[in-house]
Scaffold this motif. Sequence first.
Motif, PDB file in Angstrom:
ATOM      1  N   ARG A  31     -27.752  23.166  60.859  1.00 27.99           N
ATOM      2  CA  ARG A  31     -27.052  23.016  62.129  1.00 27.99           C
ATOM      3  C   ARG A  31     -27.975  22.367  63.168  1.00 27.99           C
ATOM      4  O   ARG A  31     -28.530  23.037  64.038  1.00 27.99           O
ATOM      5  CB  ARG A  31     -26.599  24.389  62.640  1.00 27.99           C
ATOM      6  CG  ARG A  31     -25.536  25.064  61.801  1.00 27.99           C
ATOM      7  CD  ARG A  31     -24.196  24.424  62.029  1.00 27.99           C
ATOM      8  NE  ARG A  31     -23.091  25.274  61.573  1.00 27.99           N
ATOM      9  CZ  ARG A  31     -21.817  24.972  61.707  1.00 27.99           C
ATOM     10  NH1 ARG A  31     -21.488  23.836  62.295  1.00 27.99           N
ATOM     11  NH2 ARG A  31     -20.879  25.788  61.268  1.00 27.99           N
ATOM     12  N   ARG A  52     -24.663  20.562  69.541  1.00 31.61           N
ATOM     13  CA  ARG A  52     -24.798  20.217  68.130  1.00 31.61           C
ATOM     14  C   ARG A  52     -24.589  18.711  67.931  1.00 31.61           C
ATOM     15  O   ARG A  52     -23.882  18.068  68.695  1.00 31.61           O
ATOM     16  CB  ARG A  52     -23.769  20.980  67.304  1.00 31.61           C
ATOM     17  CG  ARG A  52     -24.093  22.447  67.096  1.00 31.61           C
ATOM     18  CD  ARG A  52     -22.941  23.102  66.376  1.00 31.61           C
ATOM     19  NE  ARG A  52     -23.252  24.464  65.975  1.00 31.61           N
ATOM     20  CZ  ARG A  52     -22.351  25.311  65.491  1.00 31.61           C
ATOM     21  NH1 ARG A  52     -21.093  24.931  65.361  1.00 31.61           N
ATOM     22  NH2 ARG A  52     -22.704  26.525  65.146  1.00 31.61           N
ATOM     23  N   ARG A  80     -24.740  17.822  60.741  1.00 29.63           N
ATOM     24  CA  ARG A  80     -24.618  19.044  59.934  1.00 29.63           C
ATOM     25  C   ARG A  80     -24.624  18.668  58.451  1.00 29.63           C
ATOM     26  O   ARG A  80     -24.088  17.649  58.039  1.00 29.63           O
ATOM     27  CB  ARG A  80     -23.301  19.727  60.288  1.00 29.63           C
ATOM     28  CG  ARG A  80     -22.843  20.745  59.244  1.00 29.63           C
ATOM     29  CD  ARG A  80     -21.474  21.277  59.568  1.00 29.63           C
ATOM     30  NE  ARG A  80     -20.966  22.120  58.487  1.00 29.63           N
ATOM     31  CZ  ARG A  80     -20.076  23.078  58.656  1.00 29.63           C
ATOM     32  NH1 ARG A  80     -19.598  23.331  59.847  1.00 29.63           N
ATOM     33  NH2 ARG A  80     -19.656  23.788  57.628  1.00 29.63           N
TER      34      ARG A  80
END
Length: 410
Positions: free
Chosen positions: A214, A226, A230
């Motif tokens: 993450r 974020r 990922r």
Amino acid sequence: MARAILLVLDSLGCGGAPDAADFGDEGADTLGHIAQACARGAADGDGLRKGLLHVPNLDALGLGRACETSTGALPPGLSRNVAPHAIHGCAQEISFGKDTPSGHWEMAGAPLPWRLGHFPDTRPCFPPELVQELVDTAKLPGILGDRHAPGIALIEELGEEHLKTGKPIVYTSADSVLQIAAHEEAFGLERLYETCRIARRIADRWNVGRVIARPFVGTTRANFARTPNRKDFAIPPPPGNLLDRAEEAGRAALSFGKIGDIFRHRATGREIKGRDNGALLDALISEWPVMPDGGLALVNLVDFDTDHGHRRDVAGYARALEAFDARLPALLATLRAEDMLLISADHGNDPTWRGTDHTRENAPVVGLVAGRRGADVGRRASFADIGQTIARHLGLRPVAKGEAFALPQS
């Protein structure tokens, strides 16, 4: 020769599964509760959302009827009126979980036949020997977190300490997962991936379904965010799934979004990533017209889950559904005669529910075969019926489990 698309609206459950109480989810209903909240005026960042949930294209494919099949109730804003070509129903999961991999694997016709390992909701939650081996092998100064938590909130809480100490943020949830968050620049993206590969090898001893990298950026709690980088490190999927069958037959395959990671890059064909749902739909609409006969595409649209379900953002989830619905005609326009499109979900994530975890729910099944009449396929005993239906439509060897829908041949 026919082609097929399986498009997964990640987390769009349509009412509690028969065994929802075993997961603490009796009464959860992602789609139904979103529609009800819209009818009441769901809270939004700008005040109250106005108007019913507006997804006319999904509704024409039978989304309202799918919900009614699942729960016995028709959500506000949806109807019983379906197009003549619509395939509609719902399906329940037989795998022992409510996580992304097991849901996708079962939809592809290969349910997970055993229970995955989970970490207790305690502080700390990870076994000390797991943490120590990860710290030693990955050469870490230690870890932060070590508990059940929603990722965004934990990054906001611990991100500044992570930047000061270099310790990654390691956490879990009700799913069989170990997640590692680290700053994409200060910690390093490749270092994060390598740390997750090490964690994957260690976590195998605890039968953990996924290790997830993450990455995030930012300098303070106020601007941590974020990034799209990922990466999931899953256990191998069970054999005999839809992608396996397509590869055996030499068929072209496209995997959009997380599909490559979920199926551990086995038989996933060409993998296409995108920053968000819109980018993935752009890619699908661009790629599908030139897909050869007999081709298969699996698509995961994750924003519903990560951006709205886990954040308990009801109005945002509704907007995301409406944005997808508005793009659906452009996707339908790319279909050739005999192309199959099935739209479903891998689990629920009711944004009105307690906590921030997935919910054990039935999945809607809607779609069509271009140029054919549709059918009410009812309540399916397994997500695997979706994969078996697609396998039969493509003329592939049957997948491991599931019973194909009875569909008109003209």
